[in-house]
Design an enzyme around this catalytic site. Structure first.
Site, short mmCIF file in Angstrom:
data_model
loop_
_atom_site.label_atom_id
_atom_site.label_comp_id
_atom_site.label_asym_id
_atom_site.label_seq_id
_atom_site.Cartn_x
_atom_site.Cartn_y
_atom_site.Cartn_z
N ARG A 38 6.49 -8.89 16.33
CA ARG A 38 7.08 -7.75 15.90
C ARG A 38 5.93 -6.40 16.23
NH1 ARG A 38 6.88 -4.63 10.63
NH2 ARG A 38 8.45 -3.04 10.66
N HIS A 44 4.65 0.13 -0.06
CA HIS A 44 5.49 -0.53 0.96
C HIS A 44 4.53 -1.77 1.72
CE1 HIS A 44 3.60 2.93 2.75
NE2 HIS A 44 3.51 2.22 3.99
N HIS A 64 0.79 -1.06 -0.07
CA HIS A 64 0.00 -0.06 -0.15
C HIS A 64 0.93 1.21 -0.04
CE1 HIS A 64 1.14 -0.26 4.12
NE2 HIS A 64 1.13 1.12 4.27
N ASP A 73 0.80 5.01 1.96
CA ASP A 73 -0.10 5.63 3.19
C ASP A 73 -0.97 6.63 2.66
OD1 ASP A 73 2.56 5.26 5.53
OD2 ASP A 73 1.04 3.65 4.55
C1 LIG Z 1 -6.18 6.58 6.72
C2 LIG Z 1 -5.62 5.15 6.81
C3 LIG Z 1 -6.10 3.94 6.38
C4 LIG Z 1 -5.07 2.94 7.17
C5 LIG Z 1 -4.69 3.62 8.39
C6 LIG Z 1 -4.56 5.00 7.93
O1 LIG Z 1 -4.84 5.84 9.22
C7 LIG Z 1 -3.06 5.04 7.26
C8 LIG Z 1 -2.66 3.95 6.83
C9 LIG Z 1 -3.84 3.03 5.95
C10 LIG Z 1 -3.51 1.51 5.98
C11 LIG Z 1 -2.42 0.86 6.98
C12 LIG Z 1 -2.77 1.29 4.41
C13 LIG Z 1 -2.73 -0.26 4.38
C14 LIG Z 1 -4.15 -1.03 4.37
C15 LIG Z 1 -4.93 -0.61 5.79
C16 LIG Z 1 -6.33 -1.23 5.61
C17 LIG Z 1 -4.32 -1.56 6.87
O2 LIG Z 1 -3.66 -2.58 6.42
O3 LIG Z 1 -4.34 -1.25 8.27
C18 LIG Z 1 -4.79 0.91 5.78
C19 LIG Z 1 -5.58 1.37 7.31
C20 LIG Z 1 -7.08 1.50 7.28
O4 LIG Z 1 -7.23 1.02 8.62
O5 LIG Z 1 -7.69 1.55 6.47
O1 LIG Z 2 4.73 -2.25 10.26
C1 LIG Z 2 5.48 -1.73 9.36
O2 LIG Z 2 6.55 -1.82 9.13
C2 LIG Z 2 4.54 -0.93 8.16
C3 LIG Z 2 3.00 -0.51 8.78
C4 LIG Z 2 2.54 0.27 7.71
O3 LIG Z 2 3.11 0.38 6.62
C5 LIG Z 2 1.29 1.08 8.17
O4 LIG Z 2 0.67 0.65 9.04
O5 LIG Z 2 0.74 1.72 7.31
FE LIG Z 3 2.01 2.11 5.53
#
Ligand SMILES: C=C1C[C@]23C[C@@]1(O)CC[C@H]2[C@]1(C)CCC[C@@](C)(C(=O)O)[C@H]1[C@@H]3C(=O)O
Ligand SMILES: O=C(O)CCC(=O)C(=O)O
Ligand SMILES: [Fe+2]
Length: 394
Positions: free
Chosen positions: A320, A310, A254, A256
């Site tokens: 982790r 990333h 994704h 951010d």
């Molecule tokens: C606006 C947002 C959506 C997510 C959290 C955040 O505050 C910024 C990062 C986004 C996220 C981590 C990107 C990867 C997918 C996601 C669904 C996750 O894996 O948590 C995303 C977050 C979300 O809760 O939608």
């Molecule tokens: O845990 C990590 O190293 C990356 C997590 C991340 O990319 C996110 O929460 O947006």
């Molecule tokens: Fe991220």
């Protein structure tokens, strides 16, 4: 199973319904997989919803990414040569892969350690306890296990605890979040994260100064002022050991959506950035914090600085933790690059938008992934008559 009605889908400002091409990405409103919560530490193997396509869970293929460690202390200590070096490091990193690390950040080592330890304190609670803080549908605050309450497939092998941070509020919002959600016993944990978020905000604004200098923004303080009244998100990521790490991901590929991310990771490693087709690990540097450009800042720089793909991989042996502070503009601020930057590169790469709309898009309509900002731009931009005609003819 969460039986609360799914939040009303936010209709595109200028369209009667969700664009069908985005529909496939609409977050599953069926309450997620059969189980809307998993206890990842007790799974004997990985259930099917956690298996990711090979294209996304493909192995790490290259050596570490050599991100610069930028000493941001030079902004305060009068070291002119050091400042020139820091500005050059930031410019080069942000124009390519969007990642760098920072030292001289002024975040006390004991506070960073306490924040990571507090994550252990929360995520090691029994599941029923953690569920008391479960995420409120349609918002970003709260506890989730694998996002199983939102998605039905490609579930991330992680648990998260997220909460908002606004330092303009009279009250200590983070302390209040912990005590109101989990009870007075969690006040000490709330105080750790309150102080941590305050430090993250300070560091974010320091980094904004560096970004302004490196972009040559004519008005010093432009970005610093833009984010002075920010409304940010703190997210604690917990990645349990996984029996089949090569088949799943801790966090999928994704960019951010937010403006800037400050990531404190423990010493286990797992963050990877996609550079020239290779997944490149970003090695934990003791005492340093990882910074990356998000979609919203890419729009604020009119595409000059890159919000890059990333992911986080997991492993069989070690848990982790990573703490991500996501700097976001005040909800109603219009995201638009400074005049000189917009003029320098024509046309504008992205339309004006507010963080409130972009945030709602990620929480109600689209799972943030490899093309979130493009999908959002498409969703915001009304189809041309020709596109409408073509869609109707299809
Ligand atoms: C606006 C947002 C959506 C997510 C959290 C955040 O505050 C910024 C990062 C986004 C996220 C981590 C990107 C990867 C997918 C996601 C669904 C996750 O894996 O948590 C995303 C977050 C979300 O809760 O939608
Ligand atoms: O845990 C990590 O190293 C990356 C997590 C991340 O990319 C996110 O929460 O947006
Ligand atoms: Fe991220």
């Amino acid at each position: 199973m969460d039986t609360s009605p799914a939040p009303p889908l936010l209709l595109r400002p200028s369209a009667p319904s969700i664009d069908p091409s985005a529909a496939k990405a609409v977050i599953s409103k069926s309450g997620g997989a059969a189980a809307s919560v998993y206890d990842l530490r007790r799974e004997p193997n990985i259930p099917a919803p956690f298996v990711w396509p090979h294209a996304e869970a493909c192995p790490t293929t290259a050596e570490e990414l050599g991100v610069p460690v930028v000493d941001v202390g030079v902004l305060r200590n009068g070291d002119a040569a050091g400042l020139r070096r820091a500005v050059a490091q930031v410019a080069s990193a942000c124009a390519t892969h969007g990642f760098f690390q920072v030292s001289g950040h002024g975040v006390d080592e004991a506070l960073a350690r306490a924040a990571l330890e507090s994550a252990n304190g929360f995520f090691r609670l029994p599941l029923a306890e953690k569920q008391r803080a479960r995420r409120v549908p349609g918002t970003v605050s709260g506890y989730t296990s694998a996002h199983a309450d939102r998605f039905a497939s490609k579930l991330p092998w992680k648990e998260t605890l997220s909460f908002g941070f606004q330092d303009t509020a009279a009250a200590p919002v983070v302390v209040d979040y912990f005590t109101s959600t989990l009870g007075e016993d969690f006040e000490p944990m709330g105080r750790v994260y309150q102080e941590y978020c305050e430090k993250m905000k300070e560091l974010s604004l320091t980094i904004m100064e560096l970004l302004e200098l490196s972009l040559g923004v004519e008005k010093r303080g432009y970005y610093r002022e833009f984010f002075a009244d920010s409304s940010s998100i703190m997210r604690c990521n917990y990645y349990p050991p996984c029996p089949e790490p090569e088949r799943t991901l801790g966090t999928g590929p994704h960019c951010d959506p937010t403006a800037l991310t400050i990531l404190l990771q423990d010493d286990v490693g797992g963050l990877e950035v996609l550079v020239d087709g290779d997944w490149r690990p970003v090695r934990p540097v003791p005492g340093a914090m990882v910074i990356n450009i998000g979609d919203t800042f890419m729009a604020l720089s009119n595409g000059r600085y890159k919000s890059c793909l990333h992911r986080a991989v997991v492993n069989q042996r070690q848990e982790r933790r990573s703490l991500a502070f996501f700097l976001c503009p005040r909800a109603d601020r219009v995201v638009r690059p400074p005049p000189a930057i917009a003029a320098a590169a024509s046309p504008r790469r992205y339309p004006d938008f507010t963080w409130a709309d972009f945030m709602r898009f990620t929480q109600r309509h689209y799972r943030a992934d490899t093309r979130t900002l493009d999908a959002f731009t498409q969703w915001l931009t009304p189809p041309t008559p020709a596109q409408t005609a073509a869609q109707e003819a299809a």
